[in-house]
Write a protein that holds these residues in place. Structure first.
Motif, PDB file in Angstrom:
ATOM      1  N   LYS A   1      -7.764   4.903   8.310  1.00  0.00           N
ATOM      2  CA  LYS A   1      -6.499   4.940   7.579  1.00  0.00           C
ATOM      3  C   LYS A   1      -6.635   5.850   6.362  1.00  0.00           C
ATOM      4  O   LYS A   1      -7.554   5.691   5.561  1.00  0.00           O
ATOM      5  CB  LYS A   1      -6.118   3.519   7.151  1.00  0.00           C
ATOM      6  CG  LYS A   1      -4.675   3.382   6.683  1.00  0.00           C
ATOM      7  CD  LYS A   1      -4.351   1.943   6.307  1.00  0.00           C
ATOM      8  CE  LYS A   1      -4.540   1.820   4.817  1.00  0.00           C
ATOM      9  NZ  LYS A   1      -4.246   0.546   4.226  1.00  0.00           N
ATOM     10  N   THR A   2      -5.712   6.815   6.243  1.00  0.00           N
ATOM     11  CA  THR A   2      -5.724   7.720   5.100  1.00  0.00           C
ATOM     12  C   THR A   2      -4.898   7.120   3.968  1.00  0.00           C
ATOM     13  O   THR A   2      -3.796   6.618   4.191  1.00  0.00           O
ATOM     14  CB  THR A   2      -5.165   9.100   5.496  1.00  0.00           C
ATOM     15  OG1 THR A   2      -5.987   9.630   6.530  1.00  0.00           O
ATOM     16  CG2 THR A   2      -5.170  10.065   4.323  1.00  0.00           C
ATOM     17  N   GLU A   3      -5.472   7.181   2.761  1.00  0.00           N
ATOM     18  CA  GLU A   3      -4.807   6.602   1.602  1.00  0.00           C
ATOM     19  C   GLU A   3      -4.789   7.606   0.458  1.00  0.00           C
ATOM     20  O   GLU A   3      -5.754   8.350   0.262  1.00  0.00           O
ATOM     21  CB  GLU A   3      -5.559   5.336   1.184  1.00  0.00           C
ATOM     22  CG  GLU A   3      -4.732   4.394   0.354  1.00  0.00           C
ATOM     23  CD  GLU A   3      -5.435   3.059   0.122  1.00  0.00           C
ATOM     24  OE1 GLU A   3      -5.189   2.477  -0.938  1.00  0.00           O
ATOM     25  OE2 GLU A   3      -6.218   2.626   0.977  1.00  0.00           O
ATOM     26  N   ASP A   4      -3.694   7.653  -0.291  1.00  0.00           N
ATOM     27  CA  ASP A   4      -3.572   8.491  -1.479  1.00  0.00           C
ATOM     28  C   ASP A   4      -3.495   7.607  -2.703  1.00  0.00           C
ATOM     29  O   ASP A   4      -2.777   6.607  -2.707  1.00  0.00           O
ATOM     30  CB  ASP A   4      -2.284   9.329  -1.439  1.00  0.00           C
ATOM     31  CG  ASP A   4      -2.374  10.519  -0.495  1.00  0.00           C
ATOM     32  OD1 ASP A   4      -3.421  10.683   0.153  1.00  0.00           O
ATOM     33  OD2 ASP A   4      -1.389  11.274  -0.410  1.00  0.00           O
ATOM     34  N   LYS A   5      -4.230   7.967  -3.740  1.00  0.00           N
ATOM     35  CA  LYS A   5      -4.159   7.287  -5.037  1.00  0.00           C
ATOM     36  C   LYS A   5      -3.804   8.358  -6.065  1.00  0.00           C
ATOM     37  O   LYS A   5      -4.469   9.400  -6.129  1.00  0.00           O
ATOM     38  CB  LYS A   5      -5.504   6.651  -5.417  1.00  0.00           C
ATOM     39  CG  LYS A   5      -5.926   5.524  -4.506  1.00  0.00           C
ATOM     40  CD  LYS A   5      -5.161   4.271  -4.825  1.00  0.00           C
ATOM     41  CE  LYS A   5      -5.603   3.119  -3.957  1.00  0.00           C
ATOM     42  NZ  LYS A   5      -4.645   2.040  -3.960  1.00  0.00           N
TER      43      LYS A   5
ATOM     44  N   SER B   1     -10.608  14.109  -0.537  1.00  0.00           N
ATOM     45  CA  SER B   1     -10.110  15.386  -1.049  1.00  0.00           C
ATOM     46  C   SER B   1      -9.280  15.096  -2.298  1.00  0.00           C
ATOM     47  O   SER B   1      -8.862  13.957  -2.526  1.00  0.00           O
ATOM     48  CB  SER B   1      -9.284  16.128   0.003  1.00  0.00           C
ATOM     49  OG  SER B   1      -8.126  15.386   0.333  1.00  0.00           O
ATOM     50  N   PHE B   2      -9.079  16.116  -3.096  1.00  0.00           N
ATOM     51  CA  PHE B   2      -8.376  15.965  -4.368  1.00  0.00           C
ATOM     52  C   PHE B   2      -7.328  17.053  -4.505  1.00  0.00           C
ATOM     53  O   PHE B   2      -7.542  18.184  -4.066  1.00  0.00           O
ATOM     54  CB  PHE B   2      -9.354  16.093  -5.548  1.00  0.00           C
ATOM     55  CG  PHE B   2     -10.554  15.200  -5.436  1.00  0.00           C
ATOM     56  CD1 PHE B   2     -10.460  13.859  -5.758  1.00  0.00           C
ATOM     57  CD2 PHE B   2     -11.771  15.692  -4.995  1.00  0.00           C
ATOM     58  CE1 PHE B   2     -11.570  13.024  -5.656  1.00  0.00           C
ATOM     59  CE2 PHE B   2     -12.877  14.867  -4.883  1.00  0.00           C
ATOM     60  CZ  PHE B   2     -12.776  13.526  -5.212  1.00  0.00           C
ATOM     61  N   VAL B   3      -6.207  16.708  -5.122  1.00  0.00           N
ATOM     62  CA  VAL B   3      -5.162  17.684  -5.421  1.00  0.00           C
ATOM     63  C   VAL B   3      -4.750  17.475  -6.872  1.00  0.00           C
ATOM     64  O   VAL B   3      -4.526  16.344  -7.300  1.00  0.00           O
ATOM     65  CB  VAL B   3      -3.933  17.520  -4.491  1.00  0.00           C
ATOM     66  CG1 VAL B   3      -2.807  18.466  -4.907  1.00  0.00           C
ATOM     67  CG2 VAL B   3      -4.307  17.747  -3.039  1.00  0.00           C
ATOM     68  N   ILE B   4      -4.685  18.585  -7.598  1.00  0.00           N
ATOM     69  CA  ILE B   4      -4.162  18.540  -8.965  1.00  0.00           C
ATOM     70  C   ILE B   4      -2.923  19.419  -8.976  1.00  0.00           C
ATOM     71  O   ILE B   4      -2.988  20.599  -8.633  1.00  0.00           O
ATOM     72  CB  ILE B   4      -5.191  19.033 -10.000  1.00  0.00           C
ATOM     73  CG1 ILE B   4      -6.422  18.128  -9.983  1.00  0.00           C
ATOM     74  CG2 ILE B   4      -4.562  19.066 -11.401  1.00  0.00           C
ATOM     75  CD1 ILE B   4      -7.567  18.590 -10.873  1.00  0.00           C
ATOM     76  N   LYS B   5      -1.789  18.813  -9.318  1.00  0.00           N
ATOM     77  CA  LYS B   5      -0.527  19.546  -9.403  1.00  0.00           C
ATOM     78  C   LYS B   5       0.191  19.073 -10.661  1.00  0.00           C
ATOM     79  O   LYS B   5       0.461  17.887 -10.811  1.00  0.00           O
ATOM     80  CB  LYS B   5       0.321  19.278  -8.163  1.00  0.00           C
ATOM     81  CG  LYS B   5       1.639  20.026  -8.165  1.00  0.00           C
ATOM     82  CD  LYS B   5       2.014  20.475  -6.765  1.00  0.00           C
ATOM     83  CE  LYS B   5       3.321  21.220  -6.719  1.00  0.00           C
ATOM     84  NZ  LYS B   5       3.355  22.455  -7.470  1.00  0.00           N
ATOM     85  N   GLY B   6       0.422  20.017 -11.571  1.00  0.00           N
ATOM     86  CA  GLY B   6       1.010  19.639 -12.856  1.00  0.00           C
ATOM     87  C   GLY B   6       0.064  18.689 -13.567  1.00  0.00           C
ATOM     88  O   GLY B   6      -1.127  18.970 -13.689  1.00  0.00           O
ATOM     89  N   ASP B   7       0.579  17.534 -13.981  1.00  0.00           N
ATOM     90  CA  ASP B   7      -0.278  16.555 -14.659  1.00  0.00           C
ATOM     91  C   ASP B   7      -0.632  15.391 -13.731  1.00  0.00           C
ATOM     92  O   ASP B   7      -0.974  14.306 -14.187  1.00  0.00           O
ATOM     93  CB  ASP B   7       0.392  16.039 -15.940  1.00  0.00           C
ATOM     94  CG  ASP B   7       1.623  15.188 -15.661  1.00  0.00           C
ATOM     95  OD1 ASP B   7       2.096  15.168 -14.507  1.00  0.00           O
ATOM     96  OD2 ASP B   7       2.128  14.557 -16.609  1.00  0.00           O
ATOM     97  N   THR B   8      -0.570  15.651 -12.413  1.00  0.00           N
ATOM     98  CA  THR B   8      -0.870  14.598 -11.442  1.00  0.00           C
ATOM     99  C   THR B   8      -2.152  14.916 -10.681  1.00  0.00           C
ATOM    100  O   THR B   8      -2.345  16.033 -10.206  1.00  0.00           O
ATOM    101  CB  THR B   8       0.307  14.417 -10.447  1.00  0.00           C
ATOM    102  OG1 THR B   8       1.475  14.097 -11.196  1.00  0.00           O
ATOM    103  CG2 THR B   8       0.032  13.309  -9.454  1.00  0.00           C
ATOM    104  N   PHE B   9      -3.022  13.913 -10.589  1.00  0.00           N
ATOM    105  CA  PHE B   9      -4.298  14.002  -9.864  1.00  0.00           C
ATOM    106  C   PHE B   9      -4.179  13.051  -8.682  1.00  0.00           C
ATOM    107  O   PHE B   9      -3.907  11.866  -8.865  1.00  0.00           O
ATOM    108  CB  PHE B   9      -5.424  13.566 -10.806  1.00  0.00           C
ATOM    109  CG  PHE B   9      -6.809  13.638 -10.216  1.00  0.00           C
ATOM    110  CD1 PHE B   9      -7.422  14.857 -10.017  1.00  0.00           C
ATOM    111  CD2 PHE B   9      -7.515  12.492  -9.886  1.00  0.00           C
ATOM    112  CE1 PHE B   9      -8.719  14.937  -9.509  1.00  0.00           C
ATOM    113  CE2 PHE B   9      -8.798  12.540  -9.375  1.00  0.00           C
ATOM    114  CZ  PHE B   9      -9.395  13.781  -9.185  1.00  0.00           C
ATOM    115  N   ILE B  10      -4.340  13.575  -7.469  1.00  0.00           N
ATOM    116  CA  ILE B  10      -4.242  12.751  -6.264  1.00  0.00           C
ATOM    117  C   ILE B  10      -5.591  12.742  -5.553  1.00  0.00           C
ATOM    118  O   ILE B  10      -6.161  13.802  -5.282  1.00  0.00           O
ATOM    119  CB  ILE B  10      -3.153  13.268  -5.306  1.00  0.00           C
ATOM    120  CG1 ILE B  10      -1.781  13.237  -5.999  1.00  0.00           C
ATOM    121  CG2 ILE B  10      -3.115  12.434  -4.018  1.00  0.00           C
ATOM    122  CD1 ILE B  10      -0.713  14.014  -5.280  1.00  0.00           C
ATOM    123  N   VAL B  11      -6.083  11.547  -5.288  1.00  0.00           N
ATOM    124  CA  VAL B  11      -7.309  11.373  -4.510  1.00  0.00           C
ATOM    125  C   VAL B  11      -6.869  10.914  -3.127  1.00  0.00           C
ATOM    126  O   VAL B  11      -6.138   9.934  -2.999  1.00  0.00           O
ATOM    127  CB  VAL B  11      -8.226  10.292  -5.138  1.00  0.00           C
ATOM    128  CG1 VAL B  11      -9.471  10.097  -4.283  1.00  0.00           C
ATOM    129  CG2 VAL B  11      -8.588  10.654  -6.561  1.00  0.00           C
TER     130      VAL B  11
END
Length: 150
Positions: free
Chosen positions: A72-76, A55-65
């Motif tokens: 195991k869940t991982e965020d980049k 899944s992906f989240v875009i908030k402000g100028d940040t992109f989180i995958v």
């Protein structure tokens, strides 16, 4: 003699502010949570299990995958810089951590209602911005089509 350089500085500063406002507005358009419709790298589709867990989240100028691998869940996270005035709109992503931290990947982006398409070049060769939304064995591009969650 000194008036001309000052005028040039003031003019270019005005342009930068306008571009910055357009970039901020474009990032606001991109904000949200997304699920991938398809992910391709070098013409090869990502494994179904990976696509379903990502899944992906875009908030402000940040992109989180966010992805789950081996239970195991991982965020980049990465920082985004956009230029909506380019055709297609330019989007550069710079990883915030890991071995690729601080190295921008040049890409393009298009928005069609609740669908966002991203295409990035493969940084391993030469840093080149893709000119079209395609991923082939030859161009080695990453292509992600994602839908905004409602």
């Amino acid at each position: 003699m000194m008036r001309l350089p000052l005028a040039a500085v003031l003019l270019t500063a005005g342009v930068a502010v306008a571009d910055d406002a357009a970039a901020k507005k474009f990032l606001k358009t991109l904000e949200g949570s997304y699920t991938p419709v398809s992910m391709t790298r070098g013409g090869e589709s990502a494994p179904d299990a990976f696509t379903k867990s990502a899944s992906f989240v875009i908030k402000g100028d940040t992109f989180i995958v966010r992805f789950t691998e081996g239970g195991k869940t991982e965020d980049k996270a990465a920082t985004l810089v956009v230029d909506p005035d380019q055709k297609p709109a330019a989007i550069d992503m710079t990883a915030k951590d890991g071995p690729e931290a601080g190295k921008p990947i040049l890409g393009i982006v298009k928005v069609d209602r609740d669908t966002v398409t991203l295409c990035w070049g493969d940084r391993s060769d030469k840093a080149e911005r893709p000119k079209e939304f395609s991923s082939t064995r030859e161009n080695k591009h990453f292509l992600i089509v994602m839908k905004k969650a409602r």
